[in-house]
Design a protein around this motif. Structure first.
Motif, PDB file in Angstrom:
ATOM      1  N   LYS A 161       0.860  -1.188   0.000  1.00  0.00           N
ATOM      2  CA  LYS A 161       0.000   0.000   0.000  1.00  0.00           C
ATOM      3  C   LYS A 161       0.892   1.232   0.000  1.00  0.00           C
ATOM      4  O   LYS A 161       1.696   1.425   0.900  1.00  0.00           O
ATOM      5  CB  LYS A 161      -0.914   0.001   1.234  1.00  0.00           C
ATOM      6  N   LEU A 162       0.712   2.056  -1.018  1.00  0.00           N
ATOM      7  CA  LEU A 162       1.523   3.252  -1.177  1.00  0.00           C
ATOM      8  C   LEU A 162       0.743   4.453  -0.653  1.00  0.00           C
ATOM      9  O   LEU A 162      -0.429   4.641  -0.978  1.00  0.00           O
ATOM     10  CB  LEU A 162       1.862   3.445  -2.662  1.00  0.00           C
ATOM     11  N   ARG A 163       1.391   5.268   0.184  1.00  0.00           N
ATOM     12  CA  ARG A 163       0.772   6.478   0.729  1.00  0.00           C
ATOM     13  C   ARG A 163       1.481   7.676   0.087  1.00  0.00           C
ATOM     14  O   ARG A 163       2.702   7.799   0.185  1.00  0.00           O
ATOM     15  CB  ARG A 163       0.918   6.501   2.246  1.00  0.00           C
ATOM     16  N   ILE A 164       0.699   8.560  -0.547  1.00  0.00           N
ATOM     17  CA  ILE A 164       1.280   9.640  -1.354  1.00  0.00           C
ATOM     18  C   ILE A 164       0.813  10.995  -0.852  1.00  0.00           C
ATOM     19  O   ILE A 164      -0.358  11.170  -0.485  1.00  0.00           O
ATOM     20  CB  ILE A 164       0.890   9.475  -2.841  1.00  0.00           C
ATOM     21  N   GLY A 165       1.737  11.965  -0.832  1.00  0.00           N
ATOM     22  CA  GLY A 165       1.410  13.339  -0.462  1.00  0.00           C
ATOM     23  C   GLY A 165       1.975  14.324  -1.466  1.00  0.00           C
ATOM     24  O   GLY A 165       3.123  14.168  -1.906  1.00  0.00           O
ATOM     25  N   LEU A 166       1.171  15.357  -1.830  1.00  0.00           N
ATOM     26  CA  LEU A 166       1.601  16.360  -2.802  1.00  0.00           C
ATOM     27  C   LEU A 166       1.413  17.762  -2.222  1.00  0.00           C
ATOM     28  O   LEU A 166       0.452  18.023  -1.505  1.00  0.00           O
ATOM     29  CB  LEU A 166       0.785  16.265  -4.102  1.00  0.00           C
ATOM     30  N   HIS A 167       2.334  18.669  -2.574  1.00  0.00           N
ATOM     31  CA  HIS A 167       2.204  20.071  -2.171  1.00  0.00           C
ATOM     32  C   HIS A 167       2.963  20.935  -3.161  1.00  0.00           C
ATOM     33  O   HIS A 167       3.994  20.529  -3.708  1.00  0.00           O
ATOM     34  CB  HIS A 167       2.762  20.292  -0.762  1.00  0.00           C
ATOM     35  N   SER A 168       2.444  22.138  -3.401  1.00  0.00           N
ATOM     36  CA  SER A 168       3.073  23.085  -4.335  1.00  0.00           C
ATOM     37  C   SER A 168       3.458  24.350  -3.600  1.00  0.00           C
ATOM     38  O   SER A 168       2.744  24.810  -2.702  1.00  0.00           O
ATOM     39  CB  SER A 168       2.121  23.417  -5.493  1.00  0.00           C
ATOM     40  N   GLY A 169       4.608  24.930  -4.008  1.00  0.00           N
ATOM     41  CA  GLY A 169       5.057  26.164  -3.374  1.00  0.00           C
ATOM     42  C   GLY A 169       6.485  26.498  -3.784  1.00  0.00           C
ATOM     43  O   GLY A 169       7.091  25.813  -4.613  1.00  0.00           O
ATOM     44  N   PRO A 170       7.046  27.566  -3.189  1.00  0.00           N
ATOM     45  CA  PRO A 170       8.403  28.004  -3.552  1.00  0.00           C
ATOM     46  C   PRO A 170       9.470  27.159  -2.857  1.00  0.00           C
ATOM     47  O   PRO A 170       9.272  26.679  -1.737  1.00  0.00           O
ATOM     48  CB  PRO A 170       8.436  29.445  -3.052  1.00  0.00           C
TER      49      PRO A 170
ATOM     50  N   LEU B 201      -2.870   3.805  -0.414  1.00  0.00           N
ATOM     51  CA  LEU B 201      -3.478   3.749  -1.746  1.00  0.00           C
ATOM     52  C   LEU B 201      -4.303   4.988  -2.068  1.00  0.00           C
ATOM     53  O   LEU B 201      -5.222   4.948  -2.880  1.00  0.00           O
ATOM     54  CB  LEU B 201      -4.340   2.485  -1.916  1.00  0.00           C
ATOM     55  N   LYS B 202      -3.950   6.143  -1.440  1.00  0.00           N
ATOM     56  CA  LYS B 202      -4.611   7.409  -1.723  1.00  0.00           C
ATOM     57  C   LYS B 202      -3.569   8.507  -1.940  1.00  0.00           C
ATOM     58  O   LYS B 202      -2.447   8.427  -1.435  1.00  0.00           O
ATOM     59  CB  LYS B 202      -5.555   7.811  -0.592  1.00  0.00           C
ATOM     60  N   ILE B 203      -3.994   9.547  -2.700  1.00  0.00           N
ATOM     61  CA  ILE B 203      -3.117  10.681  -2.997  1.00  0.00           C
ATOM     62  C   ILE B 203      -3.657  11.892  -2.236  1.00  0.00           C
ATOM     63  O   ILE B 203      -4.741  12.396  -2.534  1.00  0.00           O
ATOM     64  CB  ILE B 203      -3.077  10.966  -4.510  1.00  0.00           C
ATOM     65  N   HIS B 204      -2.903  12.329  -1.235  1.00  0.00           N
ATOM     66  CA  HIS B 204      -3.302  13.412  -0.336  1.00  0.00           C
ATOM     67  C   HIS B 204      -2.664  14.711  -0.819  1.00  0.00           C
ATOM     68  O   HIS B 204      -1.449  14.778  -0.985  1.00  0.00           O
ATOM     69  CB  HIS B 204      -2.851  13.073   1.089  1.00  0.00           C
ATOM     70  N   MET B 205      -3.478  15.774  -1.023  1.00  0.00           N
ATOM     71  CA  MET B 205      -2.956  17.019  -1.592  1.00  0.00           C
ATOM     72  C   MET B 205      -3.288  18.219  -0.708  1.00  0.00           C
ATOM     73  O   MET B 205      -4.312  18.257  -0.035  1.00  0.00           O
ATOM     74  CB  MET B 205      -3.564  17.280  -2.982  1.00  0.00           C
ATOM     75  N   SER B 206      -2.427  19.218  -0.778  1.00  0.00           N
ATOM     76  CA  SER B 206      -2.675  20.488  -0.088  1.00  0.00           C
ATOM     77  C   SER B 206      -3.549  21.382  -0.981  1.00  0.00           C
ATOM     78  O   SER B 206      -3.773  21.101  -2.157  1.00  0.00           O
ATOM     79  CB  SER B 206      -1.348  21.188   0.187  1.00  0.00           C
ATOM     80  N   GLU B 207      -4.009  22.460  -0.397  1.00  0.00           N
ATOM     81  CA  GLU B 207      -4.888  23.380  -1.135  1.00  0.00           C
ATOM     82  C   GLU B 207      -4.169  24.090  -2.288  1.00  0.00           C
ATOM     83  O   GLU B 207      -4.752  24.241  -3.367  1.00  0.00           O
ATOM     84  CB  GLU B 207      -5.494  24.404  -0.168  1.00  0.00           C
ATOM     85  N   PRO B 208      -2.879  24.523  -2.133  1.00  0.00           N
ATOM     86  CA  PRO B 208      -2.199  25.152  -3.285  1.00  0.00           C
ATOM     87  C   PRO B 208      -2.112  24.238  -4.506  1.00  0.00           C
ATOM     88  O   PRO B 208      -2.339  24.690  -5.636  1.00  0.00           O
ATOM     89  CB  PRO B 208      -0.810  25.480  -2.730  1.00  0.00           C
ATOM     90  N   THR B 209      -1.808  22.952  -4.295  1.00  0.00           N
ATOM     91  CA  THR B 209      -1.748  22.010  -5.420  1.00  0.00           C
ATOM     92  C   THR B 209      -3.128  21.838  -6.044  1.00  0.00           C
ATOM     93  O   THR B 209      -3.289  21.817  -7.271  1.00  0.00           O
ATOM     94  CB  THR B 209      -1.211  20.641  -4.951  1.00  0.00           C
ATOM     95  N   THR B 210      -4.145  21.731  -5.176  1.00  0.00           N
ATOM     96  CA  THR B 210      -5.516  21.554  -5.675  1.00  0.00           C
ATOM     97  C   THR B 210      -5.958  22.743  -6.517  1.00  0.00           C
ATOM     98  O   THR B 210      -6.593  22.575  -7.569  1.00  0.00           O
ATOM     99  CB  THR B 210      -6.476  21.373  -4.477  1.00  0.00           C
ATOM    100  N   ASN B 211      -5.625  23.955  -6.070  1.00  0.00           N
ATOM    101  CA  ASN B 211      -6.031  25.148  -6.828  1.00  0.00           C
ATOM    102  C   ASN B 211      -5.417  25.181  -8.230  1.00  0.00           C
ATOM    103  O   ASN B 211      -6.065  25.575  -9.199  1.00  0.00           O
ATOM    104  CB  ASN B 211      -5.642  26.416  -6.056  1.00  0.00           C
ATOM    105  N   ILE B 212      -4.164  24.765  -8.331  1.00  0.00           N
ATOM    106  CA  ILE B 212      -3.513  24.740  -9.653  1.00  0.00           C
ATOM    107  C   ILE B 212      -4.178  23.702 -10.543  1.00  0.00           C
ATOM    108  O   ILE B 212      -4.444  23.943 -11.728  1.00  0.00           O
ATOM    109  CB  ILE B 212      -2.000  24.446  -9.498  1.00  0.00           C
ATOM    110  N   LEU B 213      -4.440  22.512  -9.984  1.00  0.00           N
ATOM    111  CA  LEU B 213      -5.078  21.452 -10.774  1.00  0.00           C
ATOM    112  C   LEU B 213      -6.495  21.861 -11.193  1.00  0.00           C
ATOM    113  O   LEU B 213      -6.930  21.571 -12.308  1.00  0.00           O
ATOM    114  CB  LEU B 213      -5.118  20.157  -9.961  1.00  0.00           C
ATOM    115  N   LYS B 214      -7.224  22.529 -10.290  1.00  0.00           N
ATOM    116  CA  LYS B 214      -8.589  22.966 -10.601  1.00  0.00           C
ATOM    117  C   LYS B 214      -8.598  23.976 -11.747  1.00  0.00           C
ATOM    118  O   LYS B 214      -9.472  23.940 -12.624  1.00  0.00           O
ATOM    119  CB  LYS B 214      -9.207  23.587  -9.344  1.00  0.00           C
TER     120      LYS B 214
END
Length: 522
Positions: A427-436, A469-482
């Protein structure tokens, strides 16, 4: 029995020193006639195809003979070298040189050689043959030789059958001719004496068969090129069972020169020397080309390895000796993942099984990364870190590249199986975040391209607070994808993140949004 160990200058001439291996010899100064023989008969030899003897030292603890230096080594070395091309002309030249040297020996007071082989035929820088060990039969009788050693048995492959039967260490003129016949076999085939036979039954049994009276006599079996058929016939005459039927060296010199002239080789000394030098130059050019190609291939492999450790743009600056300045990036996306329950899996596995697991898994991941505009930063244990948007900026695409890569990795982990635990799924646990971030090369030994900034910490927190087995994202990453994609995203809600307080986070789901769900699901 000779091994060259050192070379150096002697009265402005290059000389070579070689040693008699582990043989016991009484000192020269104990035998006046022997000393006189060495000084006046051996040292005064001056013939083109005889190696000049400078002197000898035969003491209790140090035994050596000093001869002129021949830079190409022995005939055995040249014939065995795949880097040197030997055409028919060259092979005839080698045979003629040996025959000329042996003609001089047989017509002089030395009478015969007694120990002729490809190991005592030296090759100088003009590819001329110079025979050594000339006139040293007086030393052979004083040697205590262990006949059971492989070195002695191999040396017997050049000996005439009549001398093998009588254990004769002095040899004879007829025995020299037989030895020359074995050398011709080496020149024709570029193989060791009795190469096929020794491979089949061993050198010791070959020597025994040569000693025995067989009809026909036991001799090497070889394949002969068309241009060397006449040399092959001469070779067979040289190793005749009856010593009286073997040809003399002076007649063989004439015969070999006649054979050579039949396909255009001049008998002129200068022409032959120029041809040898041309062949040497061609061989040298070929060797230089091969070494240059090897250097290029090695350089290419080194660069490929360097590009796997550092970004190409960074590696190019380091190769040029330039300093890699730290660089700030306004916005990138970072991926972190680890394996749920990896500690438990490690406790149930052997260390090599853990290594195999991680190697198989990360090899799979690395192959998938090739399909996306991302850069693998590092792996620490089961942690896997990837970034997009550096070192080459890609505008707003970094979030989408990381997101689609994450989905591809989740799909791959679903079919991945451990070798030692094939029935269990990871089971792979994934986290994403965007920023400087700020990026730079850290360290001199084993330098690493590292990322610095709170963005790295936050991405790590997204992973550690996620689920298997889930991809957890922060709000900055979500806003870019949206804004730039139609990926399917689900709101997780406000959760407390260690060191960050409460944050609104999201799940990245497989597939795109349907026409009924244009907005992010609450």
């Amino acid at each position: 029995y000779s091994v060259f160990q050192n070379s150096g200058p002697f009265t402005l001439n290059a000389v070579a020193i070689y040693h008699r291996l582990k043989h016991s010899i009484s000192p020269l100064n104990q035998d006046y006639s022997m000393n006189k023989h060495f000084n006046f008969q051996i040292r005064d030899i001056n013939q083109t195809n005889i190696a000049k003897v400078i002197g000898a030292c035969i003491e209790t603890n140090y035994k050596c003979i000093v001869v002129e230096h021949c830079s190409k080594g022995t005939l055995e070395d040249v014939l065995g070298s795949t880097e040197i091309t030997l055409d028919a002309h060259f092979k005839f030249s080698l045979a003629i040189d040996i025959a000329q040297g042996m003609t001089f020996i047989h017509q002089s007071s030395i009478h015969h050689h007694g120990n002729l082989s490809s190991m005592v035929c030296l090759i100088d820088n003009r590819f001329s043959v110079k025979i050594t060990d000339v006139g040293l039969r007086c030393l052979y009788s004083r040697m205590k030789t262990d006949t059971s050693k492989q070195e002695y048995i191999n040396g017997c492959l050049w000996k005439a059958p009549e001398h093998l039967r009588n254990d004769d260490v002095f040899g004879s003129r007829e025995g020299d001719v037989y030895s020359f016949g074995i050398i011709l076999q080496e020149i024709i085939t570029r193989e060791s004496p009795f190469s096929l036979e020794t491979l089949d039954i061993g050198a010791k049994d070959v020597v025994m068969k040569v000693k025995e009276h067989h009809y026909p006599p036991f001799r090497p079996k070889i394949d002969v090129p068309p241009k060397l058929v006449e040399m092959f016939d001469l070779m067979r005459r040289c190793w005749s069972e009856d010593p009286n039927e073997r040809p003399a060296f002076n007649s063989m010199v004439k015969a070999l020169k006649q054979m050579t002239s039949k396909f255009g080789e001049s008998g002129n000394l200068l022409d032959n020397l120029l041809k040898r030098m041309e062949l040497y130059a061609n061989n040298l050019e070929k060797m230089v080309d091969e070494k240059t190609q090897e250097v290029k291939e090695e350089k290419k492999r080194s660069e490929e390895l360097l590009y796997q450790i550092l970004p190409k743009s960074v590696a190019e600056r380091l190769k040029c000796g330039l300093r890699v300045e730290p660089e700030a990036f306004d916005c990138i996306t970072i991926y972190f993942s680890d394996i749920c329950g990896f500690t438990t899996i490690s406790a149930r596995s052997k260390p090599m099984e853990v290594v195999d697991l991680l190697n198989d898994l990360y090899s799979c991941f690395d192959a998938i990364l090739e399909e996306f505009d991302v850069y693998k930063v590092e792996t620490i244990g089961d942690a896997y870190m990837v970034a997009s948007g550096l070192p080459q900026r890609n505008g707003h695409k970094h979030a989408e590249e990381i997101a689609r890569m994450s989905l591809a990795l989740l799909k791959a982990i679903d079919s991945f199986r451990m070798r030692h635990l094939p029935d269990e799924k990871l089971k792979l646990r994934i986290g994403l975040h965007s920023g400087p971030v700020c990026a730079g090369v850290v360290g001199v030994k084993m330098p690493r391209y590292c990322l610095f900034g709170d963005t790295v910490n936050t991405a790590s927190r997204m992973e550690s607070h996620g689920e298997g087995l889930k991809i957890h994202m922060s709000e900055p990453t979500t806003n870019i994808l949206k804004k730039y994609t139609s990926l399917n995203i689900e709101k997780r809600g406000n959760i407390e993140i260690k060191g960050k307080g409460f944050m609104t986070t999201y799940w990245l789901l497989d597939g795109c949004k349907t026409t009924e769900t244009h907005s992010i699901t609450s």
